[in-house]
Every structure is written in C-alpha cells, then in structure tokens.
Enzyme design. Structure first.
Site, PDB file in Angstrom:
ATOM      1  N   ASP A  33      53.848  87.427  33.171  1.00 40.80           N
ATOM      2  CA  ASP A  33      54.951  88.336  32.796  1.00 40.80           C
ATOM      3  C   ASP A  33      56.524  88.005  33.348  1.00 40.80           C
ATOM      4  O   ASP A  33      57.385  88.622  33.129  1.00 40.80           O
ATOM      5  CB  ASP A  33      54.541  89.717  33.592  1.00 40.80           C
ATOM      6  CG  ASP A  33      53.366  90.174  33.061  1.00 40.80           C
ATOM      7  OD1 ASP A  33      52.350  90.143  33.661  1.00 40.80           O
ATOM      8  OD2 ASP A  33      53.377  90.600  31.796  1.00 40.80           O
ATOM      9  N   HIS A  46      48.768  87.231  41.187  1.00 39.30           N
ATOM     10  CA  HIS A  46      47.708  87.501  40.234  1.00 39.30           C
ATOM     11  C   HIS A  46      46.309  87.659  41.246  1.00 39.30           C
ATOM     12  O   HIS A  46      45.995  86.710  41.735  1.00 39.30           O
ATOM     13  CB  HIS A  46      47.573  86.398  38.987  1.00 39.30           C
ATOM     14  CG  HIS A  46      46.816  86.852  37.839  1.00 39.30           C
ATOM     15  ND1 HIS A  46      45.428  86.754  37.750  1.00 39.30           N
ATOM     16  CD2 HIS A  46      47.368  87.276  36.767  1.00 39.30           C
ATOM     17  CE1 HIS A  46      45.210  87.242  36.484  1.00 39.30           C
ATOM     18  NE2 HIS A  46      46.125  87.341  35.802  1.00 39.30           N
TER      19      HIS A  46
HETATM   20  C1  SDX Z   1      48.834  91.074  34.512  1.00 39.77           C
HETATM   21  O1  SDX Z   1      43.887  90.439  35.324  1.00 39.77           O
HETATM   22  C2  SDX Z   1      44.497  90.143  34.536  1.00 39.77           C
HETATM   23  O2  SDX Z   1      44.187  89.272  33.873  1.00 39.77           O
HETATM   24  C3  SDX Z   1      45.910  90.812  34.153  1.00 39.77           C
HETATM   25  C4  SDX Z   1      46.857  90.055  33.320  1.00 39.77           C
HETATM   26  C5  SDX Z   1      46.089  89.922  31.764  1.00 39.77           C
HETATM   27  O3  SDX Z   1      46.539  89.058  31.157  1.00 39.77           O
HETATM   28  O4  SDX Z   1      45.356  91.011  31.714  1.00 39.77           O
HETATM   29  O5  SDX Z   1      46.961  88.644  33.694  1.00 39.77           O
HETATM   30  C6  SDX Z   1      48.280  90.679  33.262  1.00 39.77           C
HETATM   31  O6  SDX Z   1      48.635  91.953  34.966  1.00 39.77           O
HETATM   32  C7  SDX Z   1      49.360  90.158  35.447  1.00 39.77           C
HETATM   33  C8  SDX Z   1      49.829  90.514  36.822  1.00 39.77           C
HETATM   34  C9  SDX Z   1      51.198  91.315  36.805  1.00 39.77           C
HETATM   35  N1  SDX Z   1      51.541  92.179  37.710  1.00 39.77           N
HETATM   36  C10 SDX Z   1      52.643  91.799  38.617  1.00 39.77           C
HETATM   37  O7  SDX Z   1      53.336  90.758  38.262  1.00 39.77           O
HETATM   38  C11 SDX Z   1      52.848  92.789  39.550  1.00 39.77           C
HETATM   39  C12 SDX Z   1      53.087  92.075  40.994  1.00 39.77           C
HETATM   40  N2  SDX Z   1      51.942  91.327  41.255  1.00 39.77           N
HETATM   41  C13 SDX Z   1      51.116  92.189  42.137  1.00 39.77           C
HETATM   42  O8  SDX Z   1      51.250  93.571  42.432  1.00 39.77           O
HETATM   43  C14 SDX Z   1      49.831  91.538  42.555  1.00 39.77           C
HETATM   44  O9  SDX Z   1      50.039  90.382  43.002  1.00 39.77           O
HETATM   45  C15 SDX Z   1      48.515  91.632  41.422  1.00 39.77           C
HETATM   46  C16 SDX Z   1      48.516  93.370  41.376  1.00 39.77           C
HETATM   47  C17 SDX Z   1      49.060  90.996  40.406  1.00 39.77           C
HETATM   48  C18 SDX Z   1      47.540  91.201  42.121  1.00 39.77           C
HETATM   49  O10 SDX Z   1      46.989  91.666  43.366  1.00 39.77           O
HETATM   50  P1  SDX Z   1      45.944  91.290  44.368  1.00 39.77           P
HETATM   51  O11 SDX Z   1      45.443  89.828  43.883  1.00 39.77           O
HETATM   52  O12 SDX Z   1      45.086  92.378  44.558  1.00 39.77           O
HETATM   53  O13 SDX Z   1      46.529  90.943  45.672  1.00 39.77           O
HETATM   54  P2  SDX Z   1      46.706  92.049  46.740  1.00 39.77           P
HETATM   55  O14 SDX Z   1      47.272  93.087  46.311  1.00 39.77           O
HETATM   56  O15 SDX Z   1      45.592  92.050  47.565  1.00 39.77           O
HETATM   57  O16 SDX Z   1      47.905  91.102  47.706  1.00 39.77           O
HETATM   58  C19 SDX Z   1      47.461  90.225  48.464  1.00 39.77           C
HETATM   59  C20 SDX Z   1      48.511  89.899  49.514  1.00 39.77           C
HETATM   60  C21 SDX Z   1      49.082  91.397  50.063  1.00 39.77           C
HETATM   61  O17 SDX Z   1      49.547  91.028  51.196  1.00 39.77           O
HETATM   62  P3  SDX Z   1      48.917  90.954  52.705  1.00 39.77           P
HETATM   63  O18 SDX Z   1      48.529  92.254  52.820  1.00 39.77           O
HETATM   64  O19 SDX Z   1      47.700  90.103  52.706  1.00 39.77           O
HETATM   65  O20 SDX Z   1      49.865  90.668  53.869  1.00 39.77           O
HETATM   66  O21 SDX Z   1      49.986  89.409  48.822  1.00 39.77           O
HETATM   67  C22 SDX Z   1      50.982  90.452  48.542  1.00 39.77           C
HETATM   68  C23 SDX Z   1      50.158  91.720  49.137  1.00 39.77           C
HETATM   69  O22 SDX Z   1      50.924  92.576  49.751  1.00 39.77           O
HETATM   70  N3  SDX Z   1      51.351  90.394  47.547  1.00 39.77           N
HETATM   71  C24 SDX Z   1      52.609  90.471  47.077  1.00 39.77           C
HETATM   72  C25 SDX Z   1      52.830  90.297  45.723  1.00 39.77           C
HETATM   73  N4  SDX Z   1      51.318  90.523  45.207  1.00 39.77           N
HETATM   74  C26 SDX Z   1      50.560  90.406  46.202  1.00 39.77           C
HETATM   75  N5  SDX Z   1      53.723  90.472  47.904  1.00 39.77           N
HETATM   76  C27 SDX Z   1      54.867  90.580  46.969  1.00 39.77           C
HETATM   77  N6  SDX Z   1      54.991  90.519  45.856  1.00 39.77           N
HETATM   78  C28 SDX Z   1      53.934  90.499  45.194  1.00 39.77           C
HETATM   79  N7  SDX Z   1      54.112  90.467  43.748  1.00 39.77           N
END
Ligand code: SDX
Length: 433
Positions: free
Chosen positions: A366, A308
């Site tokens: 989710d 998140h």
């Molecule tokens: C919602 O904003 C809100 O409040 C949203 C929400 C709401 O109520 O409105 O809460 C609803 O959207 C919840 C989130 C639902 N999305 C998912 O479940 C999709 C999977 N999660 C991601 O894509 C991701 O975690 C985010 C988009 C939710 C958050 O991404 P960030 O905080 O921007 O993190 P990032 O993309 O900068 O990643 C940081 C690191 C990276 O690795 P490194 O480059 O540091 O090595 O963490 C990794 C990413 O590759 N990473 C994941 C991951 N999420 C982040 N790796 C594997 N699986 C994941 N789910």
C-alpha cells in the site's frame, strides 16, 4: 509417541492429549487441536488469530520471512511480469493457467456479465454526492442478490460459478459507476471490444464529448496493481468472506462484508491513508517530527504503508510495485511529484530507524500503490475501491474453495469469558449505584 503429533499436557490434572501435526506443501506445519475441548476440556486462545490456521487452502501461499507470494504455486513476480489480470483470475478461480481456448471462453463468459441491471444504476442516486465510494460498493454489491436471483442456490455448483463470474465481471462497472456518480458524469457502459483493464479505465475516464485516449503504460501499471492485489491468503477481508459464507449466505452478501472489512485503514484502506499521511507531512523537512509521532503510542498515529501482519521482511508486492511506480512517474514526467519525493525520503529514513527495524516494519504494497493510483489520475477516495476490484477474485476463489468442501460447517470461534460470575436478578429498589 508418533513423530507426527504434539503432546499437550494439562499439568493441573496430568491429562495429556496427542494432537496430530498436519503438514502442507509449503510453510509451517499446523497442530490439529480440534479434540482439545473433548479430551482436555479446553479451547486454544489466540486473539486476532495471530497463530491460527483457519482452513486448508490450495490458492495462495505467503512466506512472511522470505517475502514469498505464490498464486497456485506461481511466484507473484513472474505473474506480474508475464500474465494479465484476467488470466490471473482464471488461475485463482480454477487452479491452473488456461489454454488459449479456455482463456477465450473465460473472456467471453466475463463479457456476458459486465453490464449492471439498470435498476441497480438507480441505487447510486440514493447516495449523497459526498459519499465515500466504498460505502456505495458495500451497498450496491450487497443489493446484487436482489437482482440476480436466478443463481441463488449456493448448493448448486453451477449457480456458485455463475455468481462468481458475475462478481468478477461486474465489479469494475460498479466501481466505475461510483466514480462517475461522484463526478456528476454520465455512466459509461462496458464495451465488449475492450480488454478487462482497458474497459475499466474506459468506464472510469471516458466522457461522451470526446474519444478516450488509452495510455498503454497506465493500463499496464493498473493491470499490475490489480494482479498484485488479487489474493493474499486468509487476510481480514477474506476471513470475513469465508465466515459469512460458512453461514450459507449468498456470495454477494459475503463479498459485501469483505468490502466493508477491506475499507479499514489498517487493511485495504491503507493505500488512501498513505497519501493522506504524505499530504499531511507536506515537506521532507517535516518527516523527523512525524517519525517521532509514529513511534509514540499516545499519538495513535502509525506510519501508514509500513508493517504487515505476515511480511516481517519486504512485501514482495512492494518490490514490484516500487519499480512500476518509478517507470510510470518517469513516463508521466512526474518523478518530481512532491508526494513521491516525500514517500522516498520517508522510506529511506524509516528503513534506517531502529524503531522500525526492530519491529520489522517495512514498506508494504500500500505504500506505493497509492502513488501509482495518484499518477493514474485516480482520486484518493477511489484507492481502496481499486483494491476491492482487484481482491474480488480472491474473495470469490476462497469462497468457492470453501463451498466446494464436502462439508461446510458454520464458523464459530469461542472465547475466554472473564465477565461477572453467575448471579440472580435484583429488583430495582434493592440496587445501589
Ligand atoms: C494490507 O493481511 C494481509 O495480507 C493484508 C494485505 C492484503 O493483501 O490483504 O497485505 C493488505 O492490509 C497491508 C497492511 C496495510 N496497513 C497499513 O499499512 C497500516 C499501517 N500498518 C499497521 O497498522 C500494522 O503494521 C498492521 C496492522 C499492518 C500489522 O500490525 P501487526 O502485525 O498486528 O503489528 P502490531 O499491531 O502487533 O504492532 C507490532 C509493533 C507495535 O509496537 P510495540 O507495541 O511492539 O511497541 O509494531 C508497531 C506497533 O505499535 N507498529 C507500528 C506500525 N505497525 C506496527 N508502528 C508504527 N507504524 C506502523 N505502521
């Protein structure tokens, strides 16, 4: 130098600026950088707005480290346990929990607007029967402004309030109609003798051939899912609604933009993506293979339902919804539902894997909502529609808060330009590949 300022110095010129620190009720203070361009000739740089406060708001507060979520100061676990979705709508829209009389009046106002103009019902037949219901939601909500133009003066607070009520009241009808259209079933009209969630379930699942059997556990589960998803500060879809609203666009258009943004799998589309991921994994023995894929950047696959932008510990909504999930599956004797078994095993493994622990990737709301919606018999492509129904009140409350500001300025982020330097046009014959 005041303790309530931050000094920013441009070391290349030695020029400094004192930026005021603004402190809120909860959460970190913010640095007011509005004078930066004028005083230092600079902008701030913050791609994806990771550290930017885009507005001042009194509606919702999230503490990602502590796993706290408050709606108008009330903790989400208390509201999920003690309140109703419609009462939470009143709280988010007007700032206080309603008295009995206020709740009755609000209920009556909502019931006045649950019907859709019959002309709008005809919009659905323009979609292919394989269309994604989120596409229908974007289209039909965007078209509301072509039907309900008697309250289009957004500078008029009464018009704003009427449009807000219409959106909260009509979204379940619009959502249920999209499902009925895809099923090839007749639309079920809203009923004023039913509660908001009962009415929604009735419009979704009732058929003219037999009386609809309400399931109290299912209704309570859906009510909780709606409460948990009602608002969440300045997330991507809410920020879209605010930015669209800042241009003086009508709330129907703003919310249509919010729905389009929510559809993304990184945002509200995650609940659908979680179930698709669980179905692809198919058996717990395949989990280690998939965990390695989720860690591999080149796979472009992420563990959906984990991580998140704000919650860097457990999403408080996930805690609540996980409990409801267990209760519902037990009640429906679906504990052994294969998808839920895979989900629990995936959760167990991911929570012990260093990759996810180091990156603070915990289950978000989710991860579980999809399992509950599945158990309620809601089809996969309707999951994000449920999220949109729940979040409509949050979008509308945030839009109203912005429009009630004495001055509403159009949002206009700046950029760091790194393109071609100034150059003159060259005639075709002088160009080379
Ligand atoms: C919602 O904003 C809100 O409040 C949203 C929400 C709401 O109520 O409105 O809460 C609803 O959207 C919840 C989130 C639902 N999305 C998912 O479940 C999709 C999977 N999660 C991601 O894509 C991701 O975690 C985010 C988009 C939710 C958050 O991404 P960030 O905080 O921007 O993190 P990032 O993309 O900068 O990643 C940081 C690191 C990276 O690795 P490194 O480059 O540091 O090595 O963490 C990794 C990413 O590759 N990473 C994941 C991951 N999420 C982040 N790796 C594997 N699986 C994941 N789910």
């Amino acid at each position: 130098m005041s303790k309530d300022t931050v000094t920013i110095t441009d070391n290349s010129t030695g020029k400094s600026i004192e930026c005021p620190i603004k402190r809120g009720t909860h959460g970190p203070p913010v640095i007011d950088c509005q004078a930066l361009p004028k005083e230092l000739g600079m902008f701030t740089f913050d791609p994806a707005f990771m550290t930017t406060a885009s507005c001042e708001s009194t509606i919702t507060f999230v503490d990602g480290e502590q796993g706290i979520l408050l709606y108008r100061g009330y903790p989400i676990d208390q509201l999920a346990e003690k309140s109703s979705y419609l009462e939470v709508c009143y709280l988010l829209l007007y700032g206080e929990l309603p008295t009995s009389e206020q709740m009755d009046n609000f209920n009556a106002s909502i019931r006045q607007h649950t019907l859709l103009n019959e002309g709008l019902q005809r919009f659905y037949s323009g979609f292919r029967d394989s269309a994604h219901p989120m596409a229908m939601l974007v289209g039909v909500v965007g078209a509301l402004s072509s039907y309900y133009y008697d309250a289009m003066d957004i500078k008029n607070p009464e018009h704003r309030s009427k449009s807000a009520l219409r959106l909260v009241a009509k979204m379940p009808t619009i959502a249920a109609n999209s499902y009925k259209y895809l099923m090839g079933h007749p639309y079920v009209y809203p009923r004023n003798d039913l509660g908001y969630v009962e009415n929604f379930m009735h419009m979704m699942f009732a058929v003219p051939t037999e009386p609809y059997q309400f399931n109290e556990t299912a209704i309570k589960a859906l009510e909780t899912v709606l409460i948990l998803h009602a608002d969440h500060e300045q997330n991507a879809s809410t920020s879209t609604v605010r930015l669209a609203g800042s241009s003086q666009a009508h709330p129907f258009s703003c919310v249509a933009g919010g729905i389009a943004t929510l559809w993304g799998p990184a945002h509200g589309g995650a609940n659908e993506a979680v179930i698709r991921m669980l179905k692809e994994i198919e058996h717990p023995k395949n989990i280690p293979h998939y965990i390695n894929k989720f860690k591999d950047k080149d796979s472009y696959q992420r563990l959906m339902g984990f991580g998140h932008r704000v919650y860097k510990n457990y999403d408080p909504r996930a805690k609540i919804i996980r409990k409801i999930c267990h209760q519902l599956l037990e009640e429906l004797d679906a504990e052994k539902q294969p998808l839920f078994e895979i989900a629990m095993e995936l959760e167990r493994i991911a929570l012990s894997d260093d990759y996810f622990i180091e990156r603070k990737l915990y289950p978000n709301v989710d991860f579980y909502s999809g399992t509950i919606l599945s158990a309620l018999g809601i089809p996969l492509n309707m999951f994000t529609v449920m999220f949109a129904v729940a979040r409509t009140v949050g979008w509308v409350a945030q839009w109203m808060e912005m429009m009630n500001e004495p001055v509403v300025r159009i949002g206009r982020p700046r950029q760091l330009y790194t393109g071609a330097a100034l150059r003159d046009y060259t005639p075709m014959e002088e160009r080379s590949a």
